[in-house]
Scaffold this motif. Structure first.
Motif, PDB file in Angstrom:
ATOM      1  N   GLU A 195     -40.734 -13.121  52.456  1.00 39.03           N
ATOM      2  CA  GLU A 195     -41.043 -13.066  51.024  1.00 39.03           C
ATOM      3  C   GLU A 195     -40.596 -11.736  50.422  1.00 39.03           C
ATOM      4  OE1 GLU A 195     -45.093 -14.112  50.320  1.00 39.03           O
ATOM      5  OE2 GLU A 195     -44.838 -16.159  51.079  1.00 39.03           O
ATOM      6  N   ASN A 196     -39.376 -11.346  50.738  1.00 36.58           N
ATOM      7  CA  ASN A 196     -38.709 -10.161  50.204  1.00 36.58           C
ATOM      8  C   ASN A 196     -39.329  -8.854  50.672  1.00 36.58           C
ATOM      9  OD1 ASN A 196     -36.291  -9.857  48.756  1.00 36.58           O
ATOM     10  ND2 ASN A 196     -37.375  -8.946  47.036  1.00 36.58           N
ATOM     11  N   TRP A 197     -40.010  -8.903  51.811  1.00 36.18           N
ATOM     12  CA  TRP A 197     -40.447  -7.688  52.503  1.00 36.18           C
ATOM     13  C   TRP A 197     -39.806  -7.684  53.880  1.00 36.18           C
ATOM     14  CZ3 TRP A 197     -43.364  -3.350  51.433  1.00 36.18           C
ATOM     15  CH2 TRP A 197     -43.919  -3.304  50.149  1.00 36.18           C
ATOM     16  N   LEU A 198     -39.172  -6.555  54.230  1.00 33.14           N
ATOM     17  CA  LEU A 198     -38.505  -6.448  55.513  1.00 33.14           C
ATOM     18  C   LEU A 198     -39.447  -5.784  56.515  1.00 33.14           C
ATOM     19  CD1 LEU A 198     -35.810  -6.917  57.008  1.00 33.14           C
ATOM     20  CD2 LEU A 198     -35.222  -4.542  56.476  1.00 33.14           C
ATOM     21  N   TYR A 209     -42.316  -1.036  61.035  1.00 33.51           N
ATOM     22  CA  TYR A 209     -41.957  -0.596  59.687  1.00 33.51           C
ATOM     23  C   TYR A 209     -42.030  -1.770  58.718  1.00 33.51           C
ATOM     24  CZ  TYR A 209     -39.887   3.216  62.433  1.00 33.51           C
ATOM     25  OH  TYR A 209     -39.681   4.249  63.308  1.00 33.51           O
ATOM     26  N   GLY A 210     -42.410  -1.457  57.485  1.00 31.58           N
ATOM     27  CA  GLY A 210     -42.415  -2.442  56.419  1.00 31.58           C
ATOM     28  C   GLY A 210     -41.821  -1.844  55.156  1.00 31.58           C
ATOM     29  N   MET A 211     -40.935  -2.619  54.504  1.00 31.97           N
ATOM     30  CA  MET A 211     -40.240  -2.069  53.332  1.00 31.97           C
ATOM     31  C   MET A 211     -39.891  -3.198  52.374  1.00 31.97           C
ATOM     32  SD  MET A 211     -36.637   0.063  53.381  1.00 31.97           S
ATOM     33  CE  MET A 211     -35.704  -1.362  53.997  1.00 31.97           C
ATOM     34  N   GLY A 212     -40.096  -2.966  51.088  1.00 34.69           N
ATOM     35  CA  GLY A 212     -39.662  -3.935  50.093  1.00 34.69           C
ATOM     36  C   GLY A 212     -38.146  -4.036  50.070  1.00 34.69           C
ATOM     37  N   MET A 213     -37.627  -5.261  49.951  1.00 38.28           N
ATOM     38  CA  MET A 213     -36.183  -5.457  49.995  1.00 38.28           C
ATOM     39  C   MET A 213     -35.541  -5.157  48.647  1.00 38.28           C
ATOM     40  SD  MET A 213     -35.098  -6.469  52.985  1.00 38.28           S
ATOM     41  CE  MET A 213     -33.632  -7.448  52.707  1.00 38.28           C
TER      42      MET A 213
END
Length: 295
Positions: A195-198, A209-213
């Motif tokens: 859902e557009n989070w990497l 790691y978590g990052m907004g795309m």
């Protein structure tokens, strides 16, 4: 018998077969299959009127070859069947099987020949006889040990759909130590876009790691907030470290599902830190091939 338009032949065929099905095993085939295999370009018995030929759509039905329920002694025998996209269920005596088919004029899908059957000059697509020993399991070859071409069943390998895996490389340097690079496909390096989070990780140190795309088409370089987490066991005590930083995205290709960047963190212990360090620096970079993931 007076020639009739092929678009009515299927309806009349059911009436004509009420007496034929259950007969003495007469093959009932007026036309022979083309010796060349998949297409029969000889006369199929159609009356030749151009308007009749236009009635039939020769595009092979998606259900051509789907099993259907027809057990009769007439070969070939055909009835209307609403479960078949082509509208016809055909009993092919030589193959001892029934399957969905369709009317035809001259041509059929590969593996089928256009053959005229008894009743109003109707032509339908009949499966070609299996070719034993060619390494392919064709219509009529049953790999159950009792019928079909056993040598084909032994040599045939069912194709396996291989899932696309994420991967790439992640380089990490912690506690002011030397940088270590982890690379490969998951689970060694994992990168899932949910859902557009990497969400990505490497097995070397165990950071997650978590990052907004970025949006599709966004240029690089650009800055994006990334979060890092680590569970570290020191002296039998498990410490939880968290950190946030602005990552510099150095390259990005949404269509190819590729992203690369780098970031510098201060990782902070969130409690129960003895004997873990209160905080430590993390330098990292990543070059990832991601896949679409699920929760």
């Amino acid at each position: 018998m007076m020639a009739m338009k092929i678009k009515y032949a299927v309806a009349l065929l059911l009436v004509g077969l009420m007496g034929a099905c259950g007969g003495d095993g007469d093959t009932g085939a007026k036309g022979e299959k083309d010796s060349g295999g998949h297409q029969n370009t000889e006369d199929t018995g159609v009356d030749g009127e151009e308007e009749d030929a236009e009635v039939i759509d020769e595009t092979p039905s998606q259900d051509l070859g789907k099993a259907c329920n027809l057990a009769c002694n007439y070969s070939p025998c055909a009835v209307q069947d609403s479960d078949c996209d082509g509208g016809i269920c055909v009993r092919h005596g030589e193959l001892n099987a029934s399957y969905c088919s369709q009317p035809c004029v001259t041509s059929c899908a590969p593996g089928y020949s256009c053959v005229e059957i008894e009743d109003e000059g109707l032509s339908v697509c009949l499966s070609d006889e299996p070719e034993c020993g060619n390494g392919a399991v064709e219509f009529g070859e049953a790999c159950d040990g009792e019928e079909g071409c056993s040598q084909d069943c032994l040599t045939y390998t069912e194709p396996v759909d291989e899932a696309t895996l994420s991967g790439g490389s992640i380089t990490e340097a912690i506690h002011d130590g030397e940088a270590q690079t982890t690379e490969g496909l998951e689970p060694t390096v994992k990168a899932h876009n949910i859902e557009n989070w990497l969400f990505f990780s490497a097995q070397n140190y165990g950071f997650t790691y978590g990052m907004g795309m970025p949006q599709a088409g966004d240029p690089a370089p650009q800055k994006l907030l990334v979060e890092a987490g680590l569970l570290e066991n020191v002296g039998g005590n498990t410490c939880q470290f968290n950190g946030t930083a602005m990552a510099t995205i150095t390259s990005y290709d949404y269509a190819a599902k590729k992203i690369a960047g780098q970031a510098s963190f201060t990782m902070t212990c969130m409690g129960y830190c003895d004997p873990c360090a209160a905080e430590f620096p993390l330098e990292m970079s990543f070059d990832l091939d991601w896949v679409e993931g699920e929760h």
